[in-house]
Design a protein around this motif. Structure first.
Motif, short mmCIF file in Angstrom:
data_model
loop_
_atom_site.label_atom_id
_atom_site.label_comp_id
_atom_site.label_asym_id
_atom_site.label_seq_id
_atom_site.Cartn_x
_atom_site.Cartn_y
_atom_site.Cartn_z
N HIS B 392 -0.70 3.97 -10.44
CA HIS B 392 0.63 3.99 -11.06
C HIS B 392 1.68 4.58 -10.12
CE1 HIS B 392 -1.62 7.62 -12.24
NE2 HIS B 392 -0.50 8.21 -11.92
N LEU B 393 1.22 5.39 -9.19
CA LEU B 393 2.17 5.96 -8.22
C LEU B 393 2.71 4.88 -7.31
CD1 LEU B 393 0.76 9.31 -6.88
CD2 LEU B 393 2.69 8.91 -8.37
N CYS B 394 1.78 4.09 -6.80
CA CYS B 394 2.19 3.04 -5.87
C CYS B 394 3.01 2.00 -6.60
CB CYS B 394 0.98 2.38 -5.24
SG CYS B 394 -0.33 3.50 -4.84
N ALA B 395 2.57 1.68 -7.81
CA ALA B 395 3.21 0.59 -8.54
C ALA B 395 4.65 0.93 -8.91
CB ALA B 395 2.41 0.27 -9.79
N SER B 396 4.88 2.19 -9.26
CA SER B 396 6.20 2.56 -9.74
C SER B 396 7.26 2.44 -8.64
CB SER B 396 6.17 3.99 -10.27
OG SER B 396 5.84 4.86 -9.21
N LYS B 397 6.80 2.42 -7.42
CA LYS B 397 7.75 2.40 -6.29
C LYS B 397 8.55 1.11 -6.22
CE LYS B 397 7.76 6.15 -5.20
NZ LYS B 397 8.98 6.90 -5.11
#
Lengths: 357, 1102
Positions: B392-397
């Protein structure tokens, strides 16, 4: 990240190259490998399918120098010692002892049998990946290479590392009961393969008195036991008084070992062709995400694919100092192979290799 | 050493690679078991509609699996044995995923058959094994020890395949085997049972050459009790078992290799090939002679010929080789199943009709594929379950799909997780928070605020990470070293996020990063050793920013790196058993040795404990290093050597890692898989440790703080540490007093906690001292190891409860849990893990719950199985009587805080885990009272850490009431649970059932009381007075009293202060001066009355 953005054109080239690597290059190397291994397998002179094709018998003279206390003539037929003739000069009284294998007995050299089986397993792994077979992914190739290398390493290790046996194990092995006249109770015999040599060790024992003051300490397992090693067998304690070791080079074992080494290196080089980068691109990510694989790395991978032979040569040149030993050996084999062998692609390439330095 | 670990797996989007090398279907047709080249074993559910779904993956083997077989009478015990290339053998319980027995023998098996002769044999039966050794081994199915061998007198060789012939007509069980050279051998089994047990030599009864090599399968037809099917790779033959005369031969089509076959029915066969085809034949009698007792083999030979009825094929993309099998069940609910596993990891099954017929025009009929499935299919289908920990960290970017995590490292002392991604970014985040954000529902808020940093420096995927401080305190705690596919090694400062230096190696992807050993010459140097894909080894000097040596001539992958401290040599051992010796100073290759010499060199270096790493290199095995440590001798294993002993160095390394894990109640274990380089994470909860920590916070009356501590730990740590040094100095000179604040209790948590681990902390204190030395010259950047934040403990406990609770069983109950326990709902089912021992763990795969109906899936989120509900009801009824008895005590629980409820729940879980984990032998023979005694003792052992604690128990009513185990009332429950265990109820089912019941109970009572009044605290202090205080206002006071109690009652705790004076809680310490000072100020009287105390204080801190 800028470097990581491979253009569509570059991607296409890479894809093309990877296809070529999988479809052409791999098969070329596999063919080479198969040829080498077949050559190695021939060395083990296996009579295929038990079709009673008589396997060639070879005689080996052990202990040729005049100082050797033990002399023997061993007849090797494939993986079995079918005749053994041992002459032994007793050090104390210069009495000459002679014993030979009984007619009905032969002794299987487990090491040779195992090595042969491992090579055949490796060949079997390669057989159903002939030219018609299409490799789809890099990891498929890597897995195959791993499996083949495992068999080859085992084959080689089987020859290079003889079993470490304890003296009671030697004493209780069937070997002692194979001779006529029967072996005296104070003599033990052991045969094994060490690298390319067929070895015979004869241990002379003397029984320790039960009331002996000597500190009894049984010896552990070893390839070759030293004088003074003690053991207990059949409620009697013994000490090794003399050890005689004679050996003789078996030329085809030497060939086989060289073939193992060469094919292992071939496998490793095929493995090293940068499969890890490209599969990421193809297998897992799919077209959309592949941009992350950077150009320099692909370059690196590409460098590995172009002309395996070229690379092989250059790498061998690079490691010249390390390979001198087996290159010389190779040349010797090529000479012994004669004309017919020179025509096969394997041996030609090996020959070329041999000449590069 | 049994660790009560609760594991939860967080997978990634991509499934781990699983190239099937062995496959079997269990006798109940509910489980497919597959073994892989990677060494893992997968368990798949097979539904009654022939649908496949992945269930569990079993880790433990370090090499490719060669064969699988049942290991017991399956109806009684669902055990399966697996064997690997390097001689490991394991017996697994395929319903629970537990490793029952393990062994390592110097034999590589290719086939195993279970044999049990009930009326002649005692014990659990034998495993008849054949493989890369002469003849047949008999292995005890229970202990996995070699019992005996079946010897052949003629042309003894490896056995390729075998089968057990059991026939009522012949009245004798025999073993029929075919050797690699094509010799058929028959051993009597049932009549030689006694001679095998007495270790007498058993020779073959018959031996006959079949004139054909590469035998794949041999099968006896139990229908006719006469035919023997032998499948070679290029032909298959049928023999008459009576006299081994050949009845028919059928050759393969060009390019096809037969791989096996089975008898379908009388005169009906199925044969399959390596490329995934199978053919069903009818053996037809030509009618010339139907005599059962033929006088001449040749006449009969003409009477049988095969007629092709049906065939199967795999249409889609194939990957060699297919491993196939056939399961023939005549009983009604079962099917005739043909199954195949591929190197790509796909499983295909066909349903073979009871009476296969050809098409009307006589041409063979094609049988359609019934089902096909891969691990990746499961991962795709259950996307929410297969989300990675930081996805979710990578995706939110940027909204695009996230890049896969390639490498990661967990920093326990900072509770940080560092993940290297495929796109070159390195994420640093708080581990517990990341886990919570990933697992729990409704915390999108948390997801966005999840503190994380991104280090950008690599241009493509980050292949390995190293946090040097966790391995050696010589290194600065802020350092991180990463290696990438771009052949760069970057040295980072994780606090400032800067690149300290970038080494460019130009040697292919960096495969591994290691630390130099601690030896004299290199003592002051901070050297990192990197291994690249071109098999080169580079020594990188961090501070001087130079590459000391780049050893590039290795032809084979590097297996071992050792240092010779005196002569300053680097010894590199390669996979082909050659050794390269490099001079570090000049960078020249001093020696290259192979064979015996190489071995001698490596063994000579074994003594100087400079062992840096072992065989576990990228391609060889997954990097569960601490798990595999016991097996690591695998690569050094030689067939020739009959004994295989583990090098000492490896054992010790195992221990070292072990202690690291024991110390933390919560750990993230990154696991890297083979081939596709994907890593996933396993959350490990140490139950005992967690309970112990919670207990200590309970004793201090610590109120549970809210679960989000969203400060930036690192910066805080840095600043507090700096301040601490200042205050320490100040204290030394002036000994000034500081006002007390409410944070003391957390300090005390630490303190008491340290009491618990006297032994451990002593060890640690050594480390801390060393650390101090190092830090004296530098700024202290972080809290030292060995302390655990109380908030983290509570959060961990809550997360664990969230994971364990079967959500969705009762809506109301869920809401109550959320409200009163302050725990959050799960967003998706959790993949549990079961730790069998240090080396064996099983993890549930996404889709483990998909056997249930669609409807249920929506409502029930985390229920392991239907059984849980039933079990939980039984538990409640069993507990009924007890509740009444305990009523008085229950009141206390009701009244106390949330944290206490959580605590008591966790204690129950830990207790259940302990009982359910106990070995069978210990409980089977003895009567229940003894059993209980044992449990109790065991429990005490884990509980009673120091005498000081024991004395404290008496004064602590909280402890008594809340969770003292096992009171006489609990006995029935313990009985119940151990009874479940004996019925092979899974541990996780038991835990869930008990938890559900307990939660239901406590929630019911909570609901009642909470309506009436605000929660109150009942605290009884050492003097026996009872204070009922409004919780919020009065906590300070009560805490204070507790502190006094402790300082009076437990001398150890104060002594311990010194060793942990460094380890102040970094979040609270900021506002907190030294606690010794504090004590002086608060309780001067006590101090005077205890001279030892002031002595301690004056000599060490003051």
């Amino acid at each position: 990240m800028a470097a990581g953005m491979a253009s569509a054109a570059e991607r296409a080239v890479l894809e093309e190259e990877f296809k070529w690597l999988l479809q052409e290059e791999v098969h070329a190397v596999l063919k080479q490998l198969q040829d080498i291994l077949k050559e190695a397998s021939h060395r083990f002179a296996l009579s295929v399918g038990g079709s009673e094709a008589v396997v060639k018998q070879e005689n080996f003279m052990l202990g040729t120098s005049s100082t050797d206390q033990v002399k023997g003539v061993l007849t090797l037929q494939g993986d079995a010692l079918c005749q053994a003739d041992i002459n032994m000069k007793m050090p104390r009284n210069n009495q000459l002892l002679h014993f030979a294998f009984r007619e009905d007995k032969q002794w299987k050299l487990q090491q040779i049998q195992d090595a042969r089986n491992h090579v055949n397993q490796a060949i079997y792994l390669l057989t159903n990946r002939d030219v018609d077979y299409q490799f789809k992914t890099g990891s498929e190739v890597l897995k195959l290479m791993d499996a083949v290398m495992l068999q080859l390493t085992r084959a080689r290790n089987r020859l290079t590392t003889p079993a470490t046996l304890t003296l009671p194990e030697i004493a209780s092995s069937g070997l002692t009961k194979m001779f006529t006249p029967a072996l005296p109770s104070d003599i033990l015999v052991n045969f094994y393969i060490n690298l390319n040599k067929l070895c015979l060790t004869v241990y002379q024992l003397h029984a320790l008195q039960p009331n002996s003051t000597k500190h009894f300490r049984p010896a552990g397992g070893s390839i070759l036991h030293n004088p003074g090693a003690m053991f207990e067998f059949g409620s009697q304690r013994y000490e090794v008084s003399h050890v005689h070791k004679v050996e003789c080079v078996v030329p085809w074992l030497n060939d086989a070992l060289v073939f193992f080494t060469v094919s292992l290196q071939l496998c490793q080089q095929l493995k090293d062709k940068g499969w890890l980068e490209i599969p990421v691109l193809r297998e897992v990510l799919g077209p959309a995400n592949s941009a992350s694989t950077s150009a320099p790395v692909c370059q690196c991978a590409r460098g590995g694919t172009k002309g395996a032979f070229h690379q092989w040569k250059s790498e061998l040149g690079f490691t010249e100092d390390l390979c001198v030993f087996w290159l010389l050996e190779l040349q010797a084999i090529l000479v012994s192979l004669g004309k017919s062998a020179l025509n096969s692609p394997t041996t030609t390439s090996l020959l070329l290799l041999g000449r590069t330095p | 050493m049994k660790i009560s670990m609760q594991a939860v797996a967080l997978w990634g989007k991509r499934a781990p690679s699983h190239s099937i090398t062995a496959i079997m279907v269990t006798e109940d047709q509910q489980t497919i078991v597959t073994g892989s080249q990677e060494g893992q074993i997968c368990l798949w559910n097979l539904s009654s509609e022939l649908k496949i779904s992945s269930r569990e993956i079993l880790f433990g083997h370090t090499a490719s699996v060669t064969c699988l077989a049942k290991a017991r009478d399956f109806e009684k015990q669902p055990y399966v044995v697996s064997a690997t290339e390097n001689g490991e053998m394991c017996v697994w319980n395929v319903t629970s995923g537990q490793c029952i027995e393990k062994a390592k023998l110097p034999y590589r098996h290719t086939a195993i058959y279970y044999y049990h002769c009930s009326f002649r044999m005692t014990g659990d039966g034998w495993l008849l094994c054949c493989g890369e050794y002469q003849d047949v081994l008999i292995i005890d199915a229970k202990t996995l020890a070699v019992l005996h061998t079946l010897i052949s007198t003629q042309s003894s060789d490896w056995i390729n395949c075998m089968c057990i012939v059991h026939s009522t007509r012949i009245q004798e069980d025999s073993l029929v085997a075919v050797s690699i050279t094509g010799d058929l051998k028959v051993w009597d089994l049932s009549s030689s049972v006694s001679s095998i047990q007495e270790k007498q030599s058993v020779y073959e009864k018959e031996s006959k050459s079949l004139d054909c090599t590469n035998c794949q399968t041999i099968r006896f037809c139990t229908y006719t009790e006469r035919l023997l099917l032998v499948v070679f790779s290029y032909c298959w033959k049928v023999y008459d078992y009576c006299d081994f005369s050949l009845l028919c031969t059928e050759f393969s089509q060009r390019g096809q290799c037969f791989a096996g076959g089975e008898v379908l029915a009388a005169y009906r066969l199925i044969i399959w090939t390596e490329d995934g085809h199978s053919y069903i034949y009818q053996l037809l009698n030509s009618g010339l002679s139907k005599s059962i007792y033929p006088t001449d083999g040749k006449v009969l030979k003409e009477t049988v010929y095969p007629h092709l009825l049906c065939s199967t094929d795999v249409k889609e993309y194939k990957s060699f080789p297919f491993i196939m099998g056939f399961m023939n069940e005549r009983k009604e609910p079962f099917y005739k199943i043909l199954f195949a596993g591929e190197a790509s990891g796909r499983i295909t099954i066909w349903h073979i009709p009871d009476v296969p017929v050809s098409t009307l025009d006589g041409s063979p009929k094609e049988i359609p594929v019934a089902a096909a499935w891969t691990l990746q299919d499961s991962f795709d289908k259950h996307q929410s379950m297969s989300e990675g920990i930081i996805d979710h960290l990578c995706a939110s970017k940027d909204g695009t799909a996230s890049a896969a995590v390639i490498s990661s490292v967990y920093i326990p002392n900072l509770d940080k997780l560092v993940c290297g991604c495929e796109d070159g970014k390195i994420f640093i985040t708080l581990a517990l928070h990341a886990a919570k954000a990933r697992l729990l529902e409704n915390i999108s808020l948390l997801k966005h605020t999840l503190p994380h940093k991104i280090l950008k420096g690599h241009s493509c995927s980050v292949t390995c990470l190293l946090y040097p401080y966790s391995k050696s305190v010589r290194f600065d705690p802020s350092w991180l070293v990463s290696g990438g596919q771009d052949s760069c090694v970057i040295w980072w400062d994780i606090f400032t996020e800067e690149i300290l230096h970038q080494f460019t190696l130009q040697a292919g992807p960096v495969m591994n990063l290691l630390l130099s050993p601690e030896c004299y010459q290199l003592k002051d140097h901070r050297i990192v050793c990197s291994v690249c894909s071109d098999h080169s080894v580079a020594l990188l000097h961090l501070q001087e920013r130079i590459c000391l040596l780049h050893a590039r001539k290795h032809l084979f992958p590097v297996k071992m790196i050792k240092f010779h401290p005196v002569e300053n040599l680097l010894v590199v051992g390669c996979e082909d058993d050659s050794v390269y010796i490099w001079e570090i100073e000049t960078g020249t290759l001093e020696r290259h040795e192979t064979g015996e010499m190489a071995k001698a060199i490596l063994t000579s270096f074994e003594d100087s404990h400079c062992l840096v790493m072992d065989s576990i290199l990228p391609v060889s095995q997954d990097s569960q290093r601490h798990k595999n440590a016991a097996y690591k001798s695998s690569s050094s294993y030689k067939l020739g050597a009959l004994s295989c002993n583990l090098p000492h160095a490896e054992k010790s390394s195992d221990k070292v890692t072990g202690t690291i894990h024991v110390r933390w109640p919560f750990t993230i274990l990154p696991v890297k898989t083979n081939w596709n380089n994907i890593s996933f994470h396993v959350l490990l909860f140490d139950l005992e440790k967690l309970v112990e920590l919670l207990l200590s916070s309970q004793l201090n009356g610590l109120k549970s703080s809210n679960s989000f501590h969203s400060y930036d730990t690192l910066k805080r740590a840095k600043s507090t540490a700096e301040k601490r040094t200042l205050t320490l100095k100040r204290n030394k000179t002036s000994g000034c007093l500081s006002p007390m604040d409410e944070q003391i209790n957390t300090i005390f948590t630490n303190q008491v906690h340290r009491d618990n681990n006297t032994a451990r902390s002593l060890e640690e204190s050594g480390g801390i001292k060393r650390q101090k030395k190092l830090k004296s010259s530098k700024k202290i950047r972080m809290q030292p190891s060995g302390k655990i934040d109380a908030n983290i403990t509570t959060d961990t406990a809550k997360l664990l409860l969230s994971c364990l609770l079967p959500w969705g069983v009762d809506k109301e109950l869920d809401n109550l849990c959320v409200r009163y326990l302050d725990i959050l709902r799960l967003q998706c089912p959790v993949s549990f893990g079961l730790v069998s021992n240090e080396n064996h763990i099983s993890l549930m795969l996404p889709g483990w719950n998909s056997t249930r109906g669609v409807l249920e899936e929506h409502t029930l989120i985390n229920l392991v199985s239907r059984k849980v509900l039933d079990l939980s009801n039984r538990y409640i009824t069993a507990a009924q009587g007890q509740i009444e008895k305990k009523n008085g005590l229950e009141n206390d629980v009701e009244g106390t805080q949330i944290s206490q409820t959580i605590f008591s729940l966790l204690r129950k879980v830990a207790l259940v885990n302990t009982i359910a984990d106990m070995p069978f032998e210990l409980t089977n023979g003895i009567d229940s009272s003894q059993k209980l005694e044992f449990v109790r003792n065991r429990w005490r052992n884990t509980e009673a850490f120091s005498p000081s604690f024991h004395s404290f128990y008496g004064e602590s009513p909280n402890y008594k009431s809340g969770s003292r185990f096992p009171d006489s009332g609990n006995i029935s429950l313990v009985k119940l649970i151990s009874c479940w265990r004996d019925q092979s109820v899974k541990i996780i089912e038991t835990i869930q059932a008990v938890l559900l019941a307990e939660v239901q109970r406590s929630m019911k009572t909570l609901k009642k009381t909470s309506v009436i009044s605000q929660p109150v605290t009942m605290i009884e202090n050492g003097n026996g007075e009872i204070h009922t205080l409004p919780k919020i206002e009065q906590t300070e006071q009560t805490e204070l009293q507790y502190i006094k109690n402790i300082s009076l009652a437990t001398p150890v705790s104060v002594v311990k202060q010194d060793s942990c004076s460094n380890s102040a809680n970094f979040q609270e310490a900021e506002d907190m001066p030294d606690r010794c000072v504090l004590e002086e100020s608060e309780s001067p009287d006590e101090m005077k009355s205890h001279p030892w105390m002031s002595k301690v204080c004056s000599c060490k801190v003051c």
